[in-house]
Design a protein around this motif. Sequence first.
Motif, PDB file in Angstrom:
ATOM      1  N   UNK A  56     -24.336   7.340  35.653  1.00 42.80           N
ATOM      2  CA  UNK A  56     -23.317   6.438  35.115  1.00 42.80           C
ATOM      3  C   UNK A  56     -23.623   6.081  33.665  1.00 42.80           C
ATOM      4  N   UNK A  57     -22.684   5.398  33.042  1.00 50.38           N
ATOM      5  CA  UNK A  57     -22.890   4.932  31.662  1.00 50.38           C
ATOM      6  C   UNK A  57     -24.097   4.009  31.584  1.00 50.38           C
ATOM      7  N   UNK A  58     -24.309   3.206  32.627  1.00 46.41           N
ATOM      8  CA  UNK A  58     -25.442   2.279  32.640  1.00 46.41           C
ATOM      9  C   UNK A  58     -26.768   3.025  32.633  1.00 46.41           C
ATOM     10  N   UNK A  59     -26.816   4.146  33.364  1.00 48.89           N
ATOM     11  CA  UNK A  59     -28.039   4.952  33.404  1.00 48.89           C
ATOM     12  C   UNK A  59     -28.350   5.499  32.009  1.00 48.89           C
ATOM     13  N   UNK A  60     -27.345   6.048  31.338  1.00 46.48           N
ATOM     14  CA  UNK A  60     -27.572   6.594  30.004  1.00 46.48           C
ATOM     15  C   UNK A  60     -27.944   5.494  29.006  1.00 46.48           C
ATOM     16  N   UNK A  61     -27.349   4.312  29.176  1.00 46.06           N
ATOM     17  CA  UNK A  61     -27.657   3.204  28.271  1.00 46.06           C
ATOM     18  C   UNK A  61     -29.124   2.782  28.384  1.00 46.06           C
ATOM     19  N   UNK A  62     -29.696   2.948  29.565  1.00 52.27           N
ATOM     20  CA  UNK A  62     -31.091   2.549  29.787  1.00 52.27           C
ATOM     21  C   UNK A  62     -32.094   3.588  29.282  1.00 52.27           C
ATOM     22  N   UNK A  63     -31.602   4.774  28.935  1.00 53.38           N
ATOM     23  CA  UNK A  63     -32.480   5.833  28.401  1.00 53.38           C
ATOM     24  C   UNK A  63     -31.870   6.280  27.065  1.00 53.38           C
ATOM     25  N   UNK A  64     -32.099   5.512  26.006  1.00 54.19           N
ATOM     26  CA  UNK A  64     -31.371   5.745  24.753  1.00 54.19           C
ATOM     27  C   UNK A  64     -31.708   7.064  24.053  1.00 54.19           C
ATOM     28  N   UNK A  65     -32.884   7.613  24.297  1.00 52.85           N
ATOM     29  CA  UNK A  65     -33.262   8.882  23.659  1.00 52.85           C
ATOM     30  C   UNK A  65     -33.744   9.860  24.736  1.00 52.85           C
ATOM     31  N   UNK A  66     -32.816  10.363  25.569  1.00 52.07           N
ATOM     32  CA  UNK A  66     -33.234  11.202  26.691  1.00 52.07           C
ATOM     33  C   UNK A  66     -33.817  12.539  26.230  1.00 52.07           C
ATOM     34  N   UNK A  67     -34.826  12.976  26.964  1.00 50.68           N
ATOM     35  CA  UNK A  67     -35.358  14.317  26.733  1.00 50.68           C
ATOM     36  C   UNK A  67     -34.364  15.366  27.231  1.00 50.68           C
ATOM     37  N   UNK A  68     -33.703  15.066  28.336  1.00 52.93           N
ATOM     38  CA  UNK A  68     -32.758  16.015  28.932  1.00 52.93           C
ATOM     39  C   UNK A  68     -31.571  16.240  28.010  1.00 52.93           C
TER      40      UNK A  68
END
Length: 316
Positions: A56-68
């Motif tokens: 979800x958007x919340x998940x992405x918001x919690x990982x601001x610089x994802x490796x994936x």
Amino acid sequence: MDLLITRPLPQSVVEAAQEHFNVTVRSETSPLSADELRTSLADFDAILPTLRDNYSAEVFADVPNPRAKILANFGVGYNHIDVEAANKAGLMVTNTPGAVTDATADIAMTLILMSCRRAGEGERLVRAGNWDGWHPTQLLGQHVSGKRVGIVGMGRIGQAIARRCHYGFGMAVSYMARSEKDLPYPANAHSDLESLAAEADVLVAAVPGGADTLHLINADTFKAMKPTAHFVNISRGEVVDETALITALQAKDIAGAGLDVYEFEPSVPDALVAMENVTLLPHLGTAALEVREGMGLMAVENLKAFVAGNPLPNRV
């Protein structure tokens, strides 16, 4: 590059992925937890998720610089992924269209036949030891051949269902879609759901999930249907207002239903379980080995294209 496969997949798919990635296969069959979703974005270069892995958007918001950098979804439906949020976070999203079409259409036909011909009820009768032999008025259902199917959504899967109904059972076809289709058989196009529902002997939901189709099938739909009509859902559970469906069945506003998906899957309301005129399947739409292999290999092809820097075959 490190790849996470979020559920066990056929071995042929895992082996194909291992040719290009350092692969971690999560052993659990349940969806990723909230913590696992966030950890996956931070710890892996690529992820092969599937149904109910709720990015979800919340998940992405919690990982601001994802490796994936890619979510190669296993399945044609991707309403569990917020694609806009994924793109903003720098991830591409792909799916596996085409691989699931025939298998899902086959399950739709299974449900149409089981619901109309009361096959589930009959099997339960035999298994319970309560069958006392054939007689002329036992378990009289509805003949499918020559009736009219109404299909909500006329994409790949909807058209595959229509072909089976028309050529296999001589059924007339009606449908509702975003645009009128050029079909090789007569078909009535409808611009509104209620008029389609009123015309159909069997109404089949074959639309994608997501906000645009949430509770598309609702109380108004069931009120428009004939009391002899059956409803089938092979799309996504949340497409149907399950409470309205239960009310319609209990009031005998419709004759029966065949369901492969549920609004709050895997939870199935007790009211549906208790009704004999409801056929319930455990999301079997694509449950054939060769189909699941095809889906997985298509996801791997998307991942291979990503690694090579080539256009993704099935980007969404």
